[in-house]
Design a protein around this motif. Structure first.
Motif, PDB file in Angstrom:
ATOM      1  N   GLN B   6      41.116  43.050  30.934  1.00  0.00           N
ATOM      2  CA  GLN B   6      41.701  43.901  31.967  1.00  0.00           C
ATOM      3  C   GLN B   6      43.041  44.359  31.408  1.00  0.00           C
ATOM      4  OE1 GLN B   6      40.644  40.717  35.207  1.00  0.00           O
ATOM      5  NE2 GLN B   6      41.134  42.642  36.248  1.00  0.00           N
ATOM      6  N   ASP B  22      40.503  48.762  35.750  1.00  0.00           N
ATOM      7  CA  ASP B  22      39.579  48.797  34.622  1.00  0.00           C
ATOM      8  C   ASP B  22      39.168  47.393  34.191  1.00  0.00           C
ATOM      9  OD1 ASP B  22      41.509  51.476  33.106  1.00  0.00           O
ATOM     10  OD2 ASP B  22      39.889  51.554  34.580  1.00  0.00           O
ATOM     11  N   CYS B  23      37.935  47.313  33.712  1.00  0.00           N
ATOM     12  CA  CYS B  23      37.417  46.043  33.190  1.00  0.00           C
ATOM     13  C   CYS B  23      36.466  46.366  32.045  1.00  0.00           C
ATOM     14  CB  CYS B  23      36.685  45.276  34.280  1.00  0.00           C
ATOM     15  SG  CYS B  23      35.824  43.798  33.696  1.00  0.00           S
ATOM     16  N   VAL B  24      36.708  45.756  30.911  1.00  0.00           N
ATOM     17  CA  VAL B  24      35.836  45.905  29.747  1.00  0.00           C
ATOM     18  C   VAL B  24      35.353  44.518  29.362  1.00  0.00           C
ATOM     19  CG1 VAL B  24      35.723  46.567  27.318  1.00  0.00           C
ATOM     20  CG2 VAL B  24      36.998  47.978  28.933  1.00  0.00           C
ATOM     21  N   THR B  72      29.632  51.836  27.746  1.00  0.00           N
ATOM     22  CA  THR B  72      31.034  51.605  27.400  1.00  0.00           C
ATOM     23  C   THR B  72      31.460  50.173  27.713  1.00  0.00           C
ATOM     24  OG1 THR B  72      31.676  52.449  29.570  1.00  0.00           O
ATOM     25  CG2 THR B  72      31.723  54.000  27.722  1.00  0.00           C
ATOM     26  N   SER B  73      30.490  49.325  28.097  1.00  0.00           N
ATOM     27  CA  SER B  73      30.774  47.918  28.449  1.00  0.00           C
ATOM     28  C   SER B  73      31.900  47.839  29.466  1.00  0.00           C
ATOM     29  CB  SER B  73      31.144  47.109  27.204  1.00  0.00           C
ATOM     30  OG  SER B  73      30.072  47.079  26.304  1.00  0.00           O
ATOM     31  N   SER B  74      31.798  48.650  30.491  1.00  0.00           N
ATOM     32  CA  SER B  74      32.858  48.674  31.496  1.00  0.00           C
ATOM     33  C   SER B  74      32.294  48.447  32.891  1.00  0.00           C
ATOM     34  CB  SER B  74      33.623  49.992  31.441  1.00  0.00           C
ATOM     35  OG  SER B  74      32.778  51.064  31.789  1.00  0.00           O
ATOM     36  N   ASN B  76      34.286  49.087  36.229  1.00  0.00           N
ATOM     37  CA  ASN B  76      35.536  49.463  36.869  1.00  0.00           C
ATOM     38  C   ASN B  76      35.431  49.433  38.388  1.00  0.00           C
ATOM     39  OD1 ASN B  76      36.564  49.854  34.301  1.00  0.00           O
ATOM     40  ND2 ASN B  76      36.186  52.058  34.340  1.00  0.00           N
ATOM     41  N   CYS B  92      38.341  40.511  37.123  1.00  0.00           N
ATOM     42  CA  CYS B  92      36.993  40.815  36.683  1.00  0.00           C
ATOM     43  C   CYS B  92      36.493  39.596  35.916  1.00  0.00           C
ATOM     44  CB  CYS B  92      37.023  42.052  35.782  1.00  0.00           C
ATOM     45  SG  CYS B  92      35.444  42.591  35.157  1.00  0.00           S
TER      46      CYS B  92
END
Lengths: 112, 113
Positions: B6, B22-24, B72-74, B76, B92
């Motif tokens: 994050q 956002d979270c990846v 995008t491995s996200s 959100n 996340c």
């Protein structure tokens, strides 16, 4: 609504003392966890417990830590000899398979 | 090993603005779960949503919506028309078959009146 209950909400202990943090998970749950959150930091996994044994533990969960489910309802975390760096919020969580974990309100442990 | 990032440490907006957290995530597993939890000032962790890796459908729940994109491995999280009560730290997290949660660092969201 069922909930995970943790006691005490706040515990202050002297360095070197043993502490036991208690949790009552939701009654039909099978997976139990302890997590730790040092103030201002992220939540970190300590240990998972299933079928009356530890299923996984993190590097944090060293020989000073132990868990027990003594009577089928309580789930405890024991720290044998507390250190200053053990000061944190400790969260208990429980779940059934492939669902979200439900967290208790946490026990704030302060080691002085 | 799983990892959740994050990148936004703190966000501050004025009430009624929309805000996206956002979270990846990183994982080698094909089956995994993604979560958002809210930690209000009182300190407890409140579950908001769970998605599994096979379900990329976006979800809306009132003012909250989540956008899951495997490309995008996200994962959100958007709050529409933010309110002061939304002020909290949002985490996340991901879980693999072992089911333990791996949390991101959290985003502290402050909604100013």
């Amino acid at each position: 609504e069922p909930e995970v209950t943790q006691t005490p909400s706040h515990q202050v202990t002297q360095m070197g003392q043993e502490v036991i943090l208690r949790c009552v998970p939701i009654s039909n749950h099978l997976y139990f966890y302890w997590y730790r959150q040092i103030l201002g930091q992220k939540v970190e996994f300590l240990v998972s417990f299933y079928n009356n044994e530890i299923s996984e533990k993190s590097e944090i969960f060293d020989d000073q830590f132990s868990v027990e489910r003594p009577d089928g309802s309580n789930f405890t975390l024991k720290i044998r000899s507390t250190k200053l760096e053990d000061s944190a919020m400790y969260f208990c969580a429980s779940k059934v398979q492939n669902t979200e974990a439900f967290f208790g309100q946490g026990t704030r442990l302060t080691v002085v | 090993a799983q990892k959740v990032t994050q990148a936004q440490t703190e966000i501050s907006v004025v009430e009624k603005e929309d805000v996206t957290l956002d979270c990846v995530y990183e994982t080698r597993d094909t089956t995994y779960y993604l979560f958002w939890y809210k930690q209000p000032p009182s300190g407890e962790l409140v579950f908001l949503i769970r998605r599994n890796s096979f379900d990329e459908q976006n979800e809306i729940s009132g003012r909250y919506s989540w956008n899951f994109q495997k490309s995008t491995s996200s994962f959100n999280f958007t709050i529409t028309a933010s309110q002061v009560v939304d002020s909290a730290v949002y985490f996340c997290a991901s879980a693999d078959g072992a089911q333990k949660l791996v949390f991101g660092q959290g985003t502290r969201l402050t909604i100013n009146p």
